[in-house]
Design an enzyme around this catalytic site. Structure first.
Site, mmCIF file in Angstrom:
data_model
loop_
_atom_site.group_PDB
_atom_site.id
_atom_site.type_symbol
_atom_site.label_atom_id
_atom_site.label_comp_id
_atom_site.label_asym_id
_atom_site.label_seq_id
_atom_site.Cartn_x
_atom_site.Cartn_y
_atom_site.Cartn_z
ATOM 1 N N LYS A 169 23.009 -86.507 -111.017
ATOM 2 C CA LYS A 169 23.685 -85.600 -110.075
ATOM 3 C C LYS A 169 22.690 -85.005 -109.093
ATOM 4 O O LYS A 169 23.003 -84.809 -107.908
ATOM 5 C CB LYS A 169 24.394 -84.478 -110.858
ATOM 6 N N SER A 185 30.922 -83.847 -109.079
ATOM 7 C CA SER A 185 30.896 -83.856 -107.620
ATOM 8 C C SER A 185 32.297 -84.035 -107.062
ATOM 9 O O SER A 185 33.129 -84.732 -107.635
ATOM 10 C CB SER A 185 29.996 -84.988 -107.107
ATOM 11 N N GLU A 195 22.948 -86.656 -100.533
ATOM 12 C CA GLU A 195 23.892 -85.849 -99.747
ATOM 13 C C GLU A 195 23.163 -85.066 -98.649
ATOM 14 O O GLU A 195 23.588 -85.048 -97.482
ATOM 15 C CB GLU A 195 24.637 -84.899 -100.682
ATOM 16 N N HIS A 243 22.087 -87.588 -106.511
ATOM 17 C CA HIS A 243 23.299 -87.611 -105.685
ATOM 18 C C HIS A 243 23.206 -86.538 -104.605
ATOM 19 O O HIS A 243 23.455 -86.785 -103.419
ATOM 20 C CB HIS A 243 24.528 -87.372 -106.576
ATOM 21 N N ASN A 244 22.810 -85.328 -104.995
ATOM 22 C CA ASN A 244 22.739 -84.225 -104.048
ATOM 23 C C ASN A 244 21.610 -84.416 -103.038
ATOM 24 O O ASN A 244 21.735 -84.012 -101.879
ATOM 25 C CB ASN A 244 22.563 -82.901 -104.788
#
Length: 485
Positions: free
Chosen positions: A193, A139, A200, A196-197
């Site tokens: 990840k 990222s 986001e 995480h997205n």
């Protein structure tokens, strides 16, 4: 395994220490980052133009190849090959090609946004063939790749120890610590990840809703909104996403009078990782409503022609502006944003907790928060609080149960209730703000009305129910003659 750092320092056999497949902007930037730290590198792409562009950098630590065999032959053993190619079938195709030129003991790293289920499968398959496989989330975007990303490797721990010296050098640094660490077993890196997205997506939706409130509700212009975001980014809301939002509200193309933002179509694209987060949460029977609604609103934004028709059929009949609330209303909005942001992070961390229980990843939530503090898109001041919470109590199931977080959240409740209720009354859509508040109100509810749902399920489908004061599973014949008026 040999120590990679020693191999590189000695430049043993004049071989390259690290190989990159996929020389798009991300792959090229990350390769340059590695080379800048003294590691001899090789890059491969089936596009001659991209290979030529890499060689044109004239970096003595970088070699570009159009031939896969020559590329892998240039690498020191055990060979380390990282892929930065689009997720899906292309990854499998590249792996199939690599199987013809790599040997047992070599390392393959998938640095793209692969679905964690694909990573799980690839890990098992490559392990059976004697190759080491690392699924690694990266990222930070193009700039992060070049100057220091946050990286989330998982899978083969032995392989991670081999590549660790390189990753720690190229990662972003926070308090002199690299923003990279081994996440856990098998597909753990790509699962982290993915979450995480998802976070986001949620935070970007919240920022867009705050923009809508200031623009439509408070009647503020871009310059005034710029100042609000600039102020927010100097306090507890400080984050990368607010930093770039501040810049966006001040940007005009050279020679133009209009802000570029005002000329951008209101149709948001997506690459699927937010949707994957929601799907994974539903599979694990875990609510992530702020993330879910962020995904849905991107989808709704693409229905432009339908929205235009609906806007003509259902015109606004409410007085939308409420400037009379005073200048301090943006302080209320800041409280609401903080509340909703905490909720988004909390839901993401809870999903990681549940996935760890289900998939036996051996995740450390404090470590995840720690490496998210720098380099990545969702880096923020609040991640220090998340890190502190899980570092103090590694068994903490939910961030909202941390005493320090709860005290700050309580002070923001008035703000979120004010902002959501005003938006509803004035016809302004705030689905993510609303979802964060609704999630909180049910999360803190000792007795939800879902006992009625259980009764209904048993009535029409004999699905049974449990009682509060009696052990066992029960079914009732819910016939109308048994119910007295």
């Amino acid at each position: 395994m040999q120590n990679l750092q020693e191999d590189i320092i000695m430049k043993q056999e004049n071989k390259n220490a690290f190989g990159m497949i996929g020389l798009g902007t991300m792959g090229s930037n990350l390769l340059q980052n590695i080379a800048d730290h003294g590691y001899p590198c090789a890059g491969y792409d089936n596009s001659p133009e991209k290979v030529n562009a890499l060689n044109a950098l004239d970096n003595e630590n970088i070699e570009g190849f159009s031939d896969l065999k020559k590329f892998t032959d240039s690498l020191a053993r055990p060979r380390i090959v990282m892929m930065l190619v689009p997720a899906g079938e292309i990854v499998d195709h590249v792996i199939d090609e690599l199987l013809g030129v790599l040997d047992k003991g070599d390392i393959i790293i998938d640095g793209g946004n692969s679905h964690y289920t694909d990573t799980e499968r690839r890990y098992q398959e490559l392990e059976g063939k004697g190759l080491h496989f690392v699924g690694m989330g990266v990222s930070g975007g193009e700039e992060g790749a070049r100057r220091g990303p946050s990286m989330m490797p998982g899978g083969d721990k032995e392989a991670y120890e081999m590549i660790k010296p390189v990753l720690e050098k190229i990662a972003a640094q926070v308090n002199n610590e690299p923003t990279v660490a081994f996440m856990g077993n098998r597909s753990a890196g790509h699962f982290v990840k993915m979450v995480h997205n998802g976070i986001e997506y949620a935070i970007m939706q919240l920022i867009s809703e705050s923009y809508e409130i200031m623009k439509k509700g408070l009647g503020m212009d871009n310059g005034q909104i710029h100042e609000v975001y600039k102020k927010w980014n100097q306090g507890r809301l400080k984050s990368y996403l607010l930093e770039i939002t501040t810049d966006i509200f001040a940007f005009k193309n050279e020679g133009e009078n209009d802000f570029l933002l005002d000329n951008i179509r209101d149709e948001a694209k997506a690459k699927g990782t937010g949707k994957w987060t929601s799907q994974a949460a539903m599979d694990l029977h875990l609510p992530t409503p702020v993330i879910d609604i962020a995904v849905s609103m991107r989808d709704l934004s693409t229905l432009k022609s339908l929205r235009v028709q609906a806007s003509e059929m259902y015109p606004d009949e409410t007085e939308m502006k409420y400037e009379d609330r005073g200048a301090d209303y943006c302080d209320q909005l800041e409280e609401a944003f903080y509340f909703a942001m905490v909720s988004a992070y909390a839901q993401g961390m809870h999903l990681l907790y549940q996935a760890n229980e289900e998939f036996k990843y051996d995740l450390n939530l404090d470590l995840i928060a720690k490496i998210w503090r720098g380099g990545c898109i969702i880096r923020s001041e609040f991640l220090e609080d998340i890190y502190a919470a899980f570092n103090q109590d590694p068994k903490l199931q939910h961030l909202l149960l941390d005493k320090s977080v709860s005290e700050d959240l309580k002070r923001s409740i008035t703000g979120i209730r004010t902002v959501v209720s005003d938006a509803v009354l004035h016809g302004i859509a705030t689905p993510a703000f609303s979802a964060s508040l609704t999630y909180f109100d049910d999360f803190r509810c000792e007795n939800m009305p879902t006992n009625l749902i259980q009764a209904q399920r048993d009535y029409f489908g004999s699905h049974t129910y449990e009682l509060k004061a009696k052990e066992g599973v029960f079914h009732t014949k819910w016939v109308m003659e048994n119910i007295k008026e």
